[in-house]
Design a protein around this motif. Structure first.
Motif, PDB file in Angstrom:
ATOM      1  N   GLY B 245      -8.560  -9.145  -8.556  1.00 42.65           N
ATOM      2  CA  GLY B 245      -7.650  -9.645  -9.588  1.00 42.65           C
ATOM      3  C   GLY B 245      -6.230  -9.265  -9.215  1.00 42.65           C
ATOM      4  O   GLY B 245      -5.950  -8.960  -8.060  1.00 42.65           O
ATOM      5  N   ALA B 246      -5.321  -9.264 -10.198  1.00 42.39           N
ATOM      6  CA  ALA B 246      -3.933  -8.890  -9.920  1.00 42.39           C
ATOM      7  C   ALA B 246      -3.852  -7.371  -9.959  1.00 42.39           C
ATOM      8  O   ALA B 246      -4.074  -6.768 -10.999  1.00 42.39           O
ATOM      9  CB  ALA B 246      -3.017  -9.509 -10.961  1.00 42.39           C
ATOM     10  N   ALA B 247      -3.567  -6.764  -8.812  1.00 41.51           N
ATOM     11  CA  ALA B 247      -3.670  -5.302  -8.753  1.00 41.51           C
ATOM     12  C   ALA B 247      -2.328  -4.592  -8.644  1.00 41.51           C
ATOM     13  O   ALA B 247      -2.151  -3.512  -9.189  1.00 41.51           O
ATOM     14  CB  ALA B 247      -4.559  -4.903  -7.582  1.00 41.51           C
ATOM     15  N   LEU B 248      -1.376  -5.168  -7.941  1.00 33.91           N
ATOM     16  CA  LEU B 248      -0.118  -4.460  -7.676  1.00 33.91           C
ATOM     17  C   LEU B 248       1.062  -5.423  -7.743  1.00 33.91           C
ATOM     18  O   LEU B 248       0.929  -6.599  -7.429  1.00 33.91           O
ATOM     19  CB  LEU B 248      -0.160  -3.845  -6.268  1.00 33.91           C
ATOM     20  CG  LEU B 248      -1.218  -2.760  -6.018  1.00 33.91           C
ATOM     21  CD1 LEU B 248      -1.390  -2.545  -4.525  1.00 33.91           C
ATOM     22  CD2 LEU B 248      -0.822  -1.466  -6.696  1.00 33.91           C
ATOM     23  N   ILE B 249       2.211  -4.870  -8.144  1.00 36.46           N
ATOM     24  CA  ILE B 249       3.439  -5.679  -8.184  1.00 36.46           C
ATOM     25  C   ILE B 249       4.426  -5.079  -7.187  1.00 36.46           C
ATOM     26  O   ILE B 249       4.473  -3.861  -7.011  1.00 36.46           O
ATOM     27  CB  ILE B 249       4.052  -5.661  -9.599  1.00 36.46           C
ATOM     28  CG1 ILE B 249       3.068  -6.320 -10.578  1.00 36.46           C
ATOM     29  CG2 ILE B 249       5.388  -6.381  -9.634  1.00 36.46           C
ATOM     30  CD1 ILE B 249       3.527  -6.311 -12.012  1.00 36.46           C
ATOM     31  N   SER B 250       5.209  -5.944  -6.532  1.00 34.14           N
ATOM     32  CA  SER B 250       6.134  -5.406  -5.524  1.00 34.14           C
ATOM     33  C   SER B 250       7.590  -5.547  -5.937  1.00 34.14           C
ATOM     34  O   SER B 250       7.921  -6.336  -6.821  1.00 34.14           O
ATOM     35  CB  SER B 250       5.943  -6.145  -4.208  1.00 34.14           C
ATOM     36  OG  SER B 250       6.580  -7.402  -4.265  1.00 34.14           O
ATOM     37  N   LYS B 251       8.425  -4.742  -5.254  1.00 33.70           N
ATOM     38  CA  LYS B 251       9.872  -4.968  -5.310  1.00 33.70           C
ATOM     39  C   LYS B 251      10.213  -5.546  -3.958  1.00 33.70           C
ATOM     40  O   LYS B 251      10.083  -4.868  -2.942  1.00 33.70           O
ATOM     41  CB  LYS B 251      10.597  -3.631  -5.474  1.00 33.70           C
ATOM     42  CG  LYS B 251      10.641  -3.138  -6.892  1.00 33.70           C
ATOM     43  CD  LYS B 251      11.428  -1.843  -6.974  1.00 33.70           C
ATOM     44  CE  LYS B 251      11.171  -1.172  -8.287  1.00 33.70           C
ATOM     45  NZ  LYS B 251      11.432   0.264  -8.252  1.00 33.70           N
ATOM     46  N   GLY B 252      10.611  -6.801  -3.926  1.00 33.27           N
ATOM     47  CA  GLY B 252      10.790  -7.479  -2.632  1.00 33.27           C
ATOM     48  C   GLY B 252       9.448  -7.511  -1.944  1.00 33.27           C
ATOM     49  O   GLY B 252       8.454  -7.899  -2.544  1.00 33.27           O
ATOM     50  N   ASP B 253       9.390  -7.008  -0.690  1.00 32.46           N
ATOM     51  CA  ASP B 253       8.090  -7.000  -0.027  1.00 32.46           C
ATOM     52  C   ASP B 253       7.479  -5.591  -0.028  1.00 32.46           C
ATOM     53  O   ASP B 253       6.528  -5.310   0.683  1.00 32.46           O
ATOM     54  CB  ASP B 253       8.183  -7.572   1.392  1.00 32.46           C
ATOM     55  CG  ASP B 253       9.122  -6.784   2.274  1.00 32.46           C
ATOM     56  OD1 ASP B 253       9.725  -5.809   1.777  1.00 32.46           O
ATOM     57  OD2 ASP B 253       9.240  -7.135   3.464  1.00 32.46           O
ATOM     58  N   ARG B 254       8.053  -4.677  -0.834  1.00 32.29           N
ATOM     59  CA  ARG B 254       7.610  -3.281  -0.881  1.00 32.29           C
ATOM     60  C   ARG B 254       6.694  -3.069  -2.086  1.00 32.29           C
ATOM     61  O   ARG B 254       7.142  -3.168  -3.231  1.00 32.29           O
ATOM     62  CB  ARG B 254       8.872  -2.425  -1.017  1.00 32.29           C
ATOM     63  CG  ARG B 254       8.794  -1.051  -0.455  1.00 32.29           C
ATOM     64  CD  ARG B 254      10.153  -0.375  -0.590  1.00 32.29           C
ATOM     65  NE  ARG B 254      10.025   1.019  -0.259  1.00 32.29           N
ATOM     66  CZ  ARG B 254      10.372   1.538   0.906  1.00 32.29           C
ATOM     67  NH1 ARG B 254      10.915   0.766   1.817  1.00 32.29           N
ATOM     68  NH2 ARG B 254      10.203   2.826   1.142  1.00 32.29           N
ATOM     69  N   PHE B 255       5.431  -2.789  -1.822  1.00 35.88           N
ATOM     70  CA  PHE B 255       4.474  -2.536  -2.899  1.00 35.88           C
ATOM     71  C   PHE B 255       4.322  -1.045  -3.104  1.00 35.88           C
ATOM     72  O   PHE B 255       4.389  -0.262  -2.160  1.00 35.88           O
ATOM     73  CB  PHE B 255       3.094  -3.124  -2.550  1.00 35.88           C
ATOM     74  CG  PHE B 255       3.020  -4.618  -2.694  1.00 35.88           C
ATOM     75  CD1 PHE B 255       2.511  -5.191  -3.848  1.00 35.88           C
ATOM     76  CD2 PHE B 255       3.469  -5.447  -1.683  1.00 35.88           C
ATOM     77  CE1 PHE B 255       2.440  -6.571  -3.988  1.00 35.88           C
ATOM     78  CE2 PHE B 255       3.407  -6.823  -1.811  1.00 35.88           C
ATOM     79  CZ  PHE B 255       2.890  -7.385  -2.971  1.00 35.88           C
ATOM     80  N   GLN B 256       4.074  -0.660  -4.367  1.00 36.14           N
ATOM     81  CA  GLN B 256       3.870   0.758  -4.659  1.00 36.14           C
ATOM     82  C   GLN B 256       2.513   0.929  -5.334  1.00 36.14           C
ATOM     83  O   GLN B 256       2.124   0.107  -6.167  1.00 36.14           O
ATOM     84  CB  GLN B 256       4.968   1.232  -5.615  1.00 36.14           C
ATOM     85  CG  GLN B 256       4.995   2.726  -5.775  1.00 36.14           C
ATOM     86  CD  GLN B 256       5.963   3.157  -6.867  1.00 36.14           C
ATOM     87  OE1 GLN B 256       5.611   3.206  -8.031  1.00 36.14           O
ATOM     88  NE2 GLN B 256       7.193   3.451  -6.475  1.00 36.14           N
ATOM     89  N   ILE B 257       1.792   1.992  -4.964  1.00 33.81           N
ATOM     90  CA  ILE B 257       0.563   2.316  -5.680  1.00 33.81           C
ATOM     91  C   ILE B 257       0.952   3.292  -6.785  1.00 33.81           C
ATOM     92  O   ILE B 257       1.284   4.449  -6.500  1.00 33.81           O
ATOM     93  CB  ILE B 257      -0.496   2.950  -4.752  1.00 33.81           C
ATOM     94  CG1 ILE B 257      -0.829   1.988  -3.601  1.00 33.81           C
ATOM     95  CG2 ILE B 257      -1.758   3.299  -5.541  1.00 33.81           C
ATOM     96  CD1 ILE B 257      -1.816   2.517  -2.581  1.00 33.81           C
ATOM     97  N   PRO B 258       0.974   2.836  -8.047  1.00 29.15           N
ATOM     98  CA  PRO B 258       1.427   3.749  -9.103  1.00 29.15           C
ATOM     99  C   PRO B 258       0.447   4.897  -9.312  1.00 29.15           C
ATOM    100  O   PRO B 258      -0.738   4.771  -8.988  1.00 29.15           O
ATOM    101  CB  PRO B 258       1.492   2.851 -10.342  1.00 29.15           C
ATOM    102  CG  PRO B 258       0.671   1.666 -10.044  1.00 29.15           C
ATOM    103  CD  PRO B 258       0.583   1.526  -8.564  1.00 29.15           C
TER     104      PRO B 258
END
Lengths: 79, 402
Positions: B245-258
């Motif tokens: 499903g939808a797991a992560l959101i990015s800033k630009g092309d940089r994803f963060q694992i919260p």
């Protein structure tokens, strides 16, 4: 058929940055004389397949322009 | 005035939430393994299966009979089951959907081979939806295949807030811009390929507040173009897959694992992995599902990363592995190239011959030779596609991906 093959050969040669040819000589080696490498030869086979519906490398390993022409002509006669 | 549920201009579907309620209340049959129907019939049948707490198998409606049969195995297609409900209101119906214990059986697009069956509980979609007063006025541009994971996510988000969905999936640029402006669409979620099909961006849509991209790699150029076309929109890039499903959101092309997800998402040997507790039900070994997405870690605590490639998508060209995404990125940077698709064509001599389909801007003079010259300048020889085909449309997979 010769004219169409010459066109295809020149497209491949030109796209590969190699010298194009004005006429084909049956003795010419595709690799040694024309300078085609494996990827260029694969490119040529795909273009021939698209144009004539013939997989030229299906049975034999082809070295010269003459061998290529003879397969095309044979396939043309059988069509 | 009744709230619009779904609108499709070509199919002449104009259905309100009240219409859906009436259809559900009047219906006496739920169809298991439903195929070959219009999107409104599919949506109503989906709702019926959810209300019945069924295990709903979701098949593409344009599958041929043999394709559908291949997926359902020994079962029959279009099996009728008794259905009888009486909801007093739309809210009543939506309440039943929110509390359903049904599961949805979805098939992945099969870019890695045979389609894979994945089951998600309806509660997964319900819990993922953002249901607030501020979302009540959202108008969705529906830009995914309705039988696929991303399409279902948008469907639940819109349904649970009683938002209209305006179908944009498979529509051309001129239709899309007309529909966005006529219906004052506020939200669009789609694949980068969909947004790229709207380029060159020579129009402006002021009503759109949120643009979401997911499912494929996007590029800075695309984001820049979207910013110009949708000047009032916040642009989100999400990591989503059928499995997770939808797991992560990015800033630009940089994803963060919260922090909140760090127990469930990890990176091992450069590959993104998800704990079984947060993925759908399907066969995989061990406790962690390997996504096949290869990433580069940019920083630790919290972990930030960017996507590099996908496992298994590399094309073997004469013994060299070529990443089609790398070649694609080069192609779409050429002036006059609106979109492109790079792929391998099986070849006995070298394994695969690299090919590219190119959609070009007709206002720009561009030949196969120009493109090859540009690529030869930027890429190693084996990464240069040998045959460039100019096409009117880039063919996408079932999920709308390249």
């Amino acid at each position: 058929m010769e004219k169409e093959l010459l066109e295809l050969l020149n497209t491949v040669l030109s796209n590969a940055g190699l010298d194009t040819i004005s006429e084909m000589n049956k003795e010419q080696s595709l690799r040694d004389d024309l300078g085609l490498d494996s990827i260029n030869l694969a490119d040529l086979t795909v273009r021939i397949d698209d144009k004539f519906g013939i997989d030229v490398f299906e049975e034999d390993f082809i070295e010269t322009v003459g061998q290529l022409l003879s397969i095309l002509e044979k396939a043309g006669d059988n069509a | 005035m009744h709230k619009l549920f779904f609108y499709d201009v070509d199919e002449q579907i104009d259905l309100s939430y009240e219409d859906v309620l009436k259809k559900i209340n009047a219906s006496q049959v739920y169809m298991h393994n439903l195929t070959n129907c219009s999107v409104d019939v599919y949506f109503c049948n989906l709702l019926k299966g959810i209300i019945l707490n069924e295990s709903v198998r979701i098949l593409d409606q344009d599958f041929s009979e043999s394709e559908a049969k291949h997926l359902v195995g020994d079962e029959q297609l279009n099996v009728e089951k008794e259905f009888k409900v009486e909801f007093s209101s739309v809210e009543d119906m939506i309440n039943a959907i929110s509390n359903s214990t049904a599961t949805l059986e979805i098939f992945t697009s099969g870019t890695t081979g045979k389609p894979k069956k994945i089951r998600h509980r309806v509660s997964h979609f319900v819990n993922a939806a953002r249901i607030t007063d501020s979302h009540k006025k959202d108008v969705w541009g529906y830009a995914f295949n309705p039988t696929h994971m991303a399409g279902l996510q948008v469907f639940f988000q819109a349904l649970l807030n009683q938002n209209p969905m305006i179908n944009l999936f498979k529509y051309s640029k001129s239709n899309v811009t007309g529909l966005v402006n006529d219906y004052l669409i506020t939200h669009i979620s789609a694949s980068p390929s969909f947004y790229r099909s709207l380029l060159p961006a020579n129009f402006i849509c002021n009503s759109v507040k949120r643009i979401t991209l997911g499912g494929e790699k996007s590029s800075k150029e695309l984001i820049d173009n979207l910013n110009k076309t949708f000047p009032n929109a916040r642009i989100n890039n999400i990591y989503a897959s059928t499995e997770v499903g939808a797991a992560l959101i990015s800033k630009g092309d940089r994803f963060q694992i919260p922090e909140s997800k760090s127990e469930f998402i990890k990176i091992e040997d450069g590959e993104l992995k998800f704990h079984k507790s947060i993925v759908g039900e399907f066969d995989f070994e061990g406790d962690w599902f390997s996504s096949g997405d290869l990433v580069e870690v940019l920083s630790e605590n919290p972990i930030e990363f960017k996507f590099v490639s996908r496992k298994g998508i590399l094309i073997n060209v004469g013994g060299y592995n070529v990443d089609p995404n790398e070649v694609n990125a080069c192609l779409i940077n050429i002036e006059g190239v609106l979109d492109a698709k790079v792929y391998g064509r099986k070849n006995k001599m070298i394994g695969n011959l690299l090919m590219a389909d190119v959609l070009k801007d007709h206002k720009v003079e561009l030949t196969e030779k120009d493109i090859l010259a540009h690529l030869r300048d930027k890429l190693q020889s084996h990464k240069v596609p040998r045959i460039i085909k100019f096409v009117d449309k880039i063919e996408l997979s079932r999920t709308g991906k390249k």
